[in-house]
Design a protein around this motif. Sequence first.
Motif, PDB file in Angstrom:
ATOM      1  N   SER A  19       0.845  -1.201   0.000  1.00 43.67           N
ATOM      2  CA  SER A  19       0.000   0.000   0.000  1.00 43.67           C
ATOM      3  C   SER A  19       0.875   1.243   0.000  1.00 43.67           C
ATOM      4  CB  SER A  19      -0.877   0.044   1.248  1.00 43.67           C
ATOM      5  OG  SER A  19      -1.684  -1.091   1.377  1.00 43.67           O
ATOM      6  N   PRO A  33      -5.367   2.528  -4.677  1.00 49.53           N
ATOM      7  CA  PRO A  33      -6.304   1.422  -4.428  1.00 49.53           C
ATOM      8  C   PRO A  33      -7.317   1.288  -5.555  1.00 49.53           C
ATOM      9  CG  PRO A  33      -6.041   2.802  -2.475  1.00 49.53           C
ATOM     10  CD  PRO A  33      -5.401   3.542  -3.610  1.00 49.53           C
ATOM     11  N   GLN A  42      -5.081  -2.981  -2.587  1.00 50.74           N
ATOM     12  CA  GLN A  42      -4.222  -1.869  -2.187  1.00 50.74           C
ATOM     13  C   GLN A  42      -3.377  -1.316  -3.330  1.00 50.74           C
ATOM     14  OE1 GLN A  42      -3.859  -5.053  -1.129  1.00 50.74           O
ATOM     15  NE2 GLN A  42      -1.743  -5.539  -0.547  1.00 50.74           N
ATOM     16  N   ASN A  43      -3.229  -2.075  -4.424  1.00 52.30           N
ATOM     17  CA  ASN A  43      -2.539  -1.592  -5.613  1.00 52.30           C
ATOM     18  C   ASN A  43      -3.099  -2.332  -6.823  1.00 52.30           C
ATOM     19  OD1 ASN A  43      -0.992  -4.123  -5.920  1.00 52.30           O
ATOM     20  ND2 ASN A  43       0.207  -3.397  -4.162  1.00 52.30           N
ATOM     21  N   SER A  82      -1.345  -7.424  -4.449  1.00 52.68           N
ATOM     22  CA  SER A  82      -2.644  -7.214  -3.800  1.00 52.68           C
ATOM     23  C   SER A  82      -3.618  -8.369  -3.999  1.00 52.68           C
ATOM     24  CB  SER A  82      -3.277  -5.913  -4.299  1.00 52.68           C
ATOM     25  OG  SER A  82      -3.547  -5.966  -5.686  1.00 52.68           O
TER      26      SER A  82
END
Length: 437
Positions: A19, A33, A42-43, A82
Amino acid sequence: MTAPKIPFYIPQTTPPPGSAVKVDSSTPTLFRPLTIRDVTFQNRVFMAPLCMFSAASSGPAVGSLTPYHVMHLGHPALKGTSLVFIEATGVTPNGRISPNDSGLWDDAQIEGVRAVADAIHAVGGKLGIQLAHAGRKASVLSPYLGKPGGMDVATEEDFGWPNNVHGASAIPWSSKGYAVPKEMTKQDIKDTVQAFADAAKRAVAAGVDVIEIHGAHGYLLSSFNSPLSNQRTDDYGGSFENRIRFPIEVIQAVRAAIPEGMPLFYRVTSTEWMEDTEEAKQLGSWDVPQSIEFAKLMAPLGVDLIDVSSGGNHEKQQLKIHSDYQVSIARKVRKALKEIGSPLLVGAVGMITEAEQAKDIVEGSTSKLENGMTEEEEAQKAKDLLEGSEISADAILIGRQLMREPEWVLRVAFRLGVDVQWPVQFGRGRFLQGSKI
């Protein structure tokens, strides 16, 4: 604080690894996000499904995931990827590629998936599973058991099922190394649709966050799309609408079997790279324009992201691999979807290895104004950037590069100058901006 809802102690990393510590106007899209339905990543870096051929081929644990899969899938999640996908998972025993593939056709296989889900969730990641049926490419030996450079049919002695391989038509993928499939009956098709739905329900019970349907690479659903492998004369062959009927029925069944808030992805062979062959000139083939028309139907069916791959449906494919060979197709698909206002997201996969390359895929190239460009060309470039038409995808899927570098997400963040969260246990090894790696 321990991670929530995990049956063992582990320090919780907040926010999850990978993140961006601070999201502002300078944060690359790659580390912003992304929320799809009820799930936030988160990515924008996802790990593509990678066959490991490491499940038992016989006995009570056949097809079940093991501690090996926990290690294999857990490490990229620990290092900031992620979303991590479990490999192509057979929805029926004869839907596996090899006897050593994973499966989810039996409740006994839920526990292995749950163990992986617990490990991924413990480090703040999300777990996906690719539900698959290998079709006419089933019952082959694992690569490390077959002949170098090729595939071998897995016989009954190898725990294979060469006499129970199913396909759209009775056309083998190749005369060497593959069984001749049985043309599926309508009852076979109906049973397989139900098998996809049942496997999806088991995945939900195991704690999986995302379902992907495997409709690529010449496996069962993909083989129905192409007139080269589908020469049926019933409702499932012939016209474009008939050739996509079975994949659509699978999409509908899986969407109905999973929670409304769970994302559904679909991996497609965008082209089988046969357009200029004699075979395609005679029979036609599956290509990018058809993939675009197929993609336009997906969002109303409940698909959230199309994972744009290619090839794998014919041994004579004219595939020329380079760094943009699939990303450029993803860009075409995404542009066509935006033109009709479709909310369907696009994933790009294939030969994505470098930080700037990954960054540009999800936000457009940063090197826009080149020497010698006219004012009109500069204006068009600026317009394309503003409208997002040079964006190739909304997320990227990384396979082999994460095999080489499980910490790839952290390295990419470092190279792009993004301060990201590391797992708390690895803080002492953190890359420091200004250092060289």
